[in-house]
Enzyme design. Sequence first.
Site, PDB file in Angstrom:
ATOM      1  CE  LYS A  48     -64.354 -38.648  32.168  1.00  0.00           C
ATOM      2  NZ  LYS A  48     -65.007 -39.870  32.739  1.00  0.00           N
ATOM      3  CG  HIS A 108     -55.473 -41.238  35.282  1.00  0.00           C
ATOM      4  ND1 HIS A 108     -55.887 -41.805  34.096  1.00  0.00           N
ATOM      5  CD2 HIS A 108     -56.575 -41.179  36.080  1.00  0.00           C
ATOM      6  CE1 HIS A 108     -57.188 -42.079  34.186  1.00  0.00           C
ATOM      7  NE2 HIS A 108     -57.618 -41.719  35.375  1.00  0.00           N
ATOM      8  CB  SER A 138     -64.701 -35.884  28.856  1.00  0.00           C
ATOM      9  OG  SER A 138     -65.110 -37.036  29.549  1.00  0.00           O
TER      10      SER A 138
END
Length: 295
Positions: A48, A108, A138
């Site tokens: 995010k 990630h 988020s």
Amino acid sequence: MALTTAGTQPSLGEVAGIPLPATTVDNWHQIQGFEAQSDDLLICTYPKSGTTWIQEIVDLIEQSGDVDKCQRAAIQHRHPFLEWARPPQPSGVEKARAMPRPRVLRTHLPTQLLPPSFWESNCKFLYVARNAKDCLVSYYHFQRMNRTLPDPGTWDQYFETFISGKVAWGSWFEHVRGWWELRNNVRMLFLFYEDIKRDPKQEIQKVMKFMEKNLDGAVLDTIVQETTFEKMKANPMTNRSTAPKTILDQSISPFMRKGIVGDWKNHFTVAQNERFDEIYRQKMEGTSINFCTEL
């Protein structure tokens, strides 16, 4: 395999103390054995933090601003996601292996979990960081609608989960610090979400230079225009509307929700904000990184 929590949403597994989706943990041997190449470009983000945004920018640069070429597939299928594993579909690693060079890949993963071949191959890293408060907000809304991650619970519960680093891909503080501290040791462009929001043209030029692409002003203007939040939210190839409801339930929260800086002020209580600021000071002590939390 994943233990199930309330409902049908899975729990997280763990690798070296970092929480990860259980399917990723099950596929860890394949991920760690991935062979990076010197001409790979790896987009690295904490969840995010503008992953889809930077992907679309990179793809438009790669396609020299040809908007039609960027409609060839949904964004998640253009740049293989290393941790993706959802049998019987091909894993992210398998998709990356099948991709012609030069490849644009994404992850990630924090620095300590990245497959060793990335450090050995001297490839390029493009890291985008987003301020922790907006990232938390988020991520909370994303977990509400993402059926492949645990139910986030209430806002107050998730606030605690996030600051303790018990979310998928671990602590925001450790992730950002880890990549920031490596920025001068490898071929890395380190960008801030807030800077792209403030001056997209300037930041996109940095990405172009990093990718060794020399595009004229008209193409640059096209890329700036095509990667506005409004344009991407309306684009079926970037808004994840093609993803099945069993994975992303956009009736709960849209994948592309607000894309602004400072939305945390609509969620944090005064007490939460004070507590977060204190934790931030402790966790980020001694680092030179600076974030802006409102524009």
